[in-house]
Design an enzyme around this catalytic site. Structure first.
Site, mmCIF file in Angstrom:
data_model
loop_
_atom_site.group_PDB
_atom_site.id
_atom_site.type_symbol
_atom_site.label_atom_id
_atom_site.label_comp_id
_atom_site.label_asym_id
_atom_site.label_seq_id
_atom_site.Cartn_x
_atom_site.Cartn_y
_atom_site.Cartn_z
ATOM 1 N N CYS A 81 20.975 -17.411 15.244
ATOM 2 C CA CYS A 81 21.872 -16.510 14.699
ATOM 3 C C CYS A 81 21.761 -16.992 13.132
ATOM 4 O O CYS A 81 21.306 -17.851 12.802
ATOM 5 C CB CYS A 81 23.286 -16.643 15.275
ATOM 6 S SG CYS A 81 23.312 -16.469 16.963
ATOM 7 N N ARG A 91 16.914 -13.407 12.279
ATOM 8 C CA ARG A 91 17.227 -14.469 13.258
ATOM 9 C C ARG A 91 18.042 -13.924 14.242
ATOM 10 O O ARG A 91 18.312 -14.425 15.354
ATOM 11 C CB ARG A 91 18.236 -15.411 12.481
ATOM 12 C CG ARG A 91 17.671 -16.133 11.347
ATOM 13 C CD ARG A 91 18.660 -17.028 10.707
ATOM 14 N NE ARG A 91 18.031 -18.354 10.221
ATOM 15 C CZ ARG A 91 18.082 -19.540 10.705
ATOM 16 N NH1 ARG A 91 19.131 -19.783 11.840
ATOM 17 N NH2 ARG A 91 17.567 -20.488 10.404
ATOM 18 N N TRP A 112 22.251 -13.493 17.546
ATOM 19 C CA TRP A 112 21.369 -13.155 18.635
ATOM 20 C C TRP A 112 21.807 -13.998 19.771
ATOM 21 O O TRP A 112 22.033 -15.041 19.748
ATOM 22 C CB TRP A 112 19.998 -14.050 18.313
ATOM 23 C CG TRP A 112 18.809 -13.780 18.937
ATOM 24 C CD1 TRP A 112 18.029 -12.913 18.934
ATOM 25 C CD2 TRP A 112 18.324 -14.486 20.175
ATOM 26 N NE1 TRP A 112 16.687 -12.637 19.805
ATOM 27 C CE2 TRP A 112 17.144 -13.740 20.544
ATOM 28 C CE3 TRP A 112 18.679 -15.475 21.099
ATOM 29 C CZ2 TRP A 112 16.494 -14.121 21.770
ATOM 30 C CZ3 TRP A 112 18.028 -16.046 22.201
ATOM 31 C CH2 TRP A 112 16.870 -15.188 22.559
ATOM 32 N N ASN A 114 25.928 -20.787 14.676
ATOM 33 C CA ASN A 114 24.638 -20.724 15.142
ATOM 34 C C ASN A 114 24.076 -22.069 15.921
ATOM 35 O O ASN A 114 24.389 -23.051 15.728
ATOM 36 C CB ASN A 114 23.626 -20.637 13.898
ATOM 37 C CG ASN A 114 22.204 -20.801 14.225
ATOM 38 O OD1 ASN A 114 21.824 -20.255 15.351
ATOM 39 N ND2 ASN A 114 21.370 -21.307 13.333
ATOM 40 N N GLY A 115 23.889 -21.577 17.232
ATOM 41 C CA GLY A 115 23.358 -22.708 18.158
ATOM 42 C C GLY A 115 23.999 -22.572 19.525
ATOM 43 O O GLY A 115 24.488 -21.426 20.190
ATOM 44 N N GLU A 120 -1.828 -35.176 22.771
ATOM 45 C CA GLU A 120 -1.658 -34.511 21.595
ATOM 46 C C GLU A 120 -1.159 -35.394 20.577
ATOM 47 O O GLU A 120 -1.325 -34.933 19.279
ATOM 48 C CB GLU A 120 -0.184 -33.586 22.084
ATOM 49 C CG GLU A 120 0.651 -33.012 21.014
ATOM 50 C CD GLU A 120 0.190 -31.886 20.186
ATOM 51 O OE1 GLU A 120 -1.100 -31.581 20.654
ATOM 52 O OE2 GLU A 120 0.629 -31.355 19.108
ATOM 53 N N LYS A 164 -2.733 -34.915 16.930
ATOM 54 C CA LYS A 164 -2.161 -34.791 15.834
ATOM 55 C C LYS A 164 -2.239 -35.695 14.620
ATOM 56 O O LYS A 164 -2.539 -35.424 13.433
ATOM 57 C CB LYS A 164 -0.572 -34.721 16.112
ATOM 58 C CG LYS A 164 0.529 -34.118 15.532
ATOM 59 C CD LYS A 164 0.817 -32.618 15.884
ATOM 60 C CE LYS A 164 -0.640 -31.701 15.852
ATOM 61 N NZ LYS A 164 -0.522 -30.773 16.723
ATOM 62 N N GLU A 194 -5.895 -35.060 13.515
ATOM 63 C CA GLU A 194 -5.846 -33.860 12.524
ATOM 64 C C GLU A 194 -5.260 -33.979 10.915
ATOM 65 O O GLU A 194 -5.900 -33.403 10.156
ATOM 66 C CB GLU A 194 -4.916 -32.706 13.087
ATOM 67 C CG GLU A 194 -5.297 -31.937 14.084
ATOM 68 C CD GLU A 194 -4.415 -30.774 14.425
ATOM 69 O OE1 GLU A 194 -4.849 -29.487 14.528
ATOM 70 O OE2 GLU A 194 -3.277 -31.338 15.192
ATOM 71 N N HIS A 250 -11.345 -48.165 32.752
ATOM 72 C CA HIS A 250 -12.556 -47.647 33.067
ATOM 73 C C HIS A 250 -13.556 -47.251 32.018
ATOM 74 O O HIS A 250 -14.394 -46.521 31.883
ATOM 75 C CB HIS A 250 -12.573 -46.446 33.997
ATOM 76 C CG HIS A 250 -11.538 -46.745 35.198
ATOM 77 N ND1 HIS A 250 -12.259 -47.478 36.210
ATOM 78 C CD2 HIS A 250 -10.625 -46.135 35.518
ATOM 79 C CE1 HIS A 250 -11.405 -47.419 37.294
ATOM 80 N NE2 HIS A 250 -10.577 -46.864 36.903
HETATM 81 C C1 G6P Z 1 -6.262 -24.306 15.512
HETATM 82 C C2 G6P Z 1 -5.013 -24.909 15.135
HETATM 83 C C3 G6P Z 1 -4.179 -25.765 16.104
HETATM 84 C C4 G6P Z 1 -3.940 -24.642 17.173
HETATM 85 C C5 G6P Z 1 -5.298 -23.975 17.717
HETATM 86 C C6 G6P Z 1 -4.854 -23.000 18.568
HETATM 87 O O1 G6P Z 1 -7.358 -25.000 15.795
HETATM 88 O O2 G6P Z 1 -5.461 -25.806 13.970
HETATM 89 O O3 G6P Z 1 -3.095 -26.299 15.539
HETATM 90 O O4 G6P Z 1 -3.275 -25.617 18.390
HETATM 91 O O5 G6P Z 1 -6.027 -23.357 16.659
HETATM 92 O O6 G6P Z 1 -4.140 -21.969 17.950
HETATM 93 P P1 G6P Z 1 -3.424 -20.933 18.990
HETATM 94 O O7 G6P Z 1 -2.831 -20.198 17.521
HETATM 95 O O8 G6P Z 1 -4.062 -20.074 19.794
HETATM 96 O O9 G6P Z 1 -2.218 -21.791 19.379
#
Ligand code: G6P
Length: 607
Positions: A2, A27, A74, A98-99, A479, A483, A486, A502
């Site tokens: 909200c 929102r 919302w 909000n929350g 992930e 991250k 990247e 392995h």
């Molecule tokens: C790009 C972005 C990533 C993302 C991927 C999929 O490679 O750099 O951060 O996870 O696309 O994007 P999407 O919009 O399909 O989630």
């Protein structure tokens, strides 16, 4: 999600609040309302539907007063009716919120037993009555508000005004953002700086746990520990006000920190908080009859799919195949007629994911998508769209979209399990309760930011980093590694704990930090054994676990990161937070551009 606004002005407050609410309408727009204090009396106007309706109501029946609060809603708890619209009042106060207040049922029972009568179905109304109860005990306005806020559990931002007090708004933040704006002899409160932009460009942000005593010429802020603190006012540039980083250095940091709020929004869209059941809206096929589920996605969205595979298989006992979209479309996968194909994409425009969707549509699959941008091509070409409600994600490396994708996938797994009768009502209640606690527990988890920032300085000079976890934490290890590489350009790999021996174990020496993700669950002992194998070879372990897990690790780890204890079902949400923070602060320590890393794009619309 909200929008809330507060104004202590020199002129009539309600027209100013109304203008600010217009900027927050993105929102939510289920209902809207404003309350002011005039001649000591609280008065309010509330309407169902969009802000225009509130404008009409104010024209017909103006609301005088130089102090007020406003809200655009919302709906989460209670239908979007006028009765449930904010501000909520009791005899002494008016409140906008909000929350989600998780413990509202217990508080409501307590207050009703004490003679308070409730007029709405909302969680918010307990705040008005609770503050009133403390005022009736003789507490000052600010003290009563602070005592009430201390009793609330959940993720929330609040604005409170008082009967007989025309120079005080109390603002409180626990999760969702709250900004204070300073004008010329006037003060403002808003869910974001953008809302306050027409009135002032001098803005400060409350931190989690802050309570602010806002008067027309001064602001006093008390932090979570009860200490008076200064939160600096900064001048916002016009462009910054449009796409606002808040008080963060990068959008990525802002998006990591706004996860409690957006996750609250997502769960509200898929769960009925009173019945504690999942609600998906209309699904144009029978989830119980689906012979197989195929999930395709790219990048971070693929790791969300990987977590979902565990959830669907464990809860709904249905076979789930997951694939990277660019591989899926060319491997001529066999799919039974009437299967369900789910596509996960933040942008909804990723070319590989779209191609996989079209392939499935041509091959007799029901097509569902989980997207942030509902009007995207993937959204438009799906039979059913499940929006993630994350709001705009600007940082190229996906953070809040990932956890919101997880939230929708968790809801879908529960609904599928219910349809297939593989879980009972009691289990559904437990799981929904666990999901509802995610905003609060992610807020708590974000408390490790300072510790991780310090650790990141040591990691910034390393060449390789390994991550591992088991079960639901395996995708989080992947992930975390993605991250980090990247945005910091450090080589990182994620592995399943059991797979280390392995091959990857050959990489380990004193130079290689290893991030171990190990909640104290049924796989904990196995993960500990894998960790010992790493330590025996000189690896430096950063150990992420809850209190019970940390007790077991003793002094073996080089660094220990505490994550709150929680139902194992929701552990992926919580362990995502420290791996995101680790990537972010390592990039900051290295001086790379966390928001726009080299060679990457937010949305990849080519194959
Ligand atoms: C790009 C972005 C990533 C993302 C991927 C999929 O490679 O750099 O951060 O996870 O696309 O994007 P999407 O919009 O399909 O989630």
């Amino acid at each position: 999600m909200c929008g809330i606004v507060g104004v202590i002005g020199k002129s009539e407050a309600s027209p100013v609040i109304f203008e600010a609410l217009k900027r927050l309408e993105y929102r939510g727009y289920d209902s809207a309302g404003i309350a002011t204090v005039e001649n000591g009396q609280i008065d309010r106007r509330r309407v169902e539907g969009k802000l225009n309706n509130l404008g009409d109501a104010l024209t017909t029946s103006p609301l005088p007063g130089k102090i007020g609060i406003g809200h655009t809603r919302w709906a989460t708890h209670g239908a979007p009716t006028e009765q449930n619209a904010h501000p909520h009042v009791s005899s002494h106060v008016a409140v906008v919120h909000n929350g989600i207040i998780e413990n509202f049922r217990d508080l409501r029972n307590e207050l009703e037993a004490g003679g308070h009568t409730f007029a709405s179905e909302t969680d918010t109304e307990v705040v008005a009555h609770l503050v009133t109860a403390y005022l009736q005990e003789g507490k000052s306005h600010f003290e009563a508000a602070r005592l009430a806020v201390a009793r609330l559990e959940g993720a929330f931002a609040l604005g409170i005004i008082f009967q007989g007090e025309e120079d005080l708004i109390v603002g409180a933040r626990h999760g969702p953002p709250l900004a204070i704006g300073e004008g010329d002899g006037e003060m403002y409160l808003g869910s974001d700086a953008f809302a306050l932009a027409p009135m002032t460009n001098r803005v400060c942000y409350l931190e989690d746990g802050d309570c602010a005593e806002i008067r027309h010429d001064a602001v006093t802020i008390i932090d979570a520990d009860g200490n008076q603190v200064e939160r600096p006012f900064t001048i916002m540039m016009a462009s910054a006000q449009l796409v606002d980083k808040g008080n963060h250095r990068h959008f990525m940091a802002k998006e990591i920190h706004e996860q409690p709020e957006v996750l609250g929004h997502t769960i509200s869209a898929y769960a009925d908080p009173l019945q504690e059941t999942i609600y998906l809206g209309r699904v144009p096929f029978d989830l119980a009859a689906v012979p197989k589920i195929t999930i395709s996605a790219c990048g971070t969205a693929f790791y969300a799919a990987m977590v979902a595979k565990y959830w669907f298989e464990q809860l709904a006992r249905v076979s789930v195949e997951i694939d990277i979209a660019s591989e899926f479309r060319y491997r001529e996968a066999a799919m039974p007629e009437g299967g369900l194909a789910i596509f996960v994409s933040q942008s909804g425009e990723t070319a590989d994911t779209l191609a996989a969707l079209r392939y499935c549509a041509q091959n007799g699959q029901h097509v569902a998508s989980i997207v942030n941008v509902v009007e995207s091509t993937i959204g438009r070409e799906s039979e059913v769209v499940f929006p993630i409600h994350a709001g705009p994600e600007i940082g190229v490396a996906s953070t809040k979209a990932f956890t919101c994708q997880l939230m929708v996938l968790a809801a879908l797994a529960i609904a599928t399990a219910r349809a297939r009768k593989t879980i009972d009502d009691e289990t559904e209640t437990r799981l929904v309760r666990a999901l509802t606690s995610v905003p609060r527990l992610t807020t708590e988890t974000l408390g490790v930011a300072g510790q991780i920032e310090a650790l990141a300085h040591d990691l910034a000079s390393t060449r390789d980093i390994l991550y591992f976890g088991r079960g639901l934490q395996y995708p989080i290890a992947l992930e975390g590694a993605l991250k980090l590489k990247e945005i910091s350009y450090i080589h990182a790999e994620g592995y399943a704990g059991g797979e280390l021996k392995h091959g990857p174990i050959a990489l380990i020496d004193e130079q290689v930090p290893v991030i171990v993700i190990a909640p104290y669950d049924r796989l904990f002992d196995k993960t500990m054994s894998n960790m010992q194998e790493v330590i025996a070879r000189g690896g430096r372990v950063v150990f992420m676990s809850d209190d019970k897990g940390l007790d077991h690790v003793g002094n073996d780890a080089w660094a220990k990161i505490r994550v709150p204890e929680a139902d194992p079902f929701i552990s992926p949400f919580l362990y995502t937070i420290p791996v995101q923070l680790l990537a972010y602060y390592t990039a900051v320590a290295k001086g790379t551009d966390a928001d726009q890393p080299r060679n990457l794009a937010k949305s990849v619309t080519v194959e």
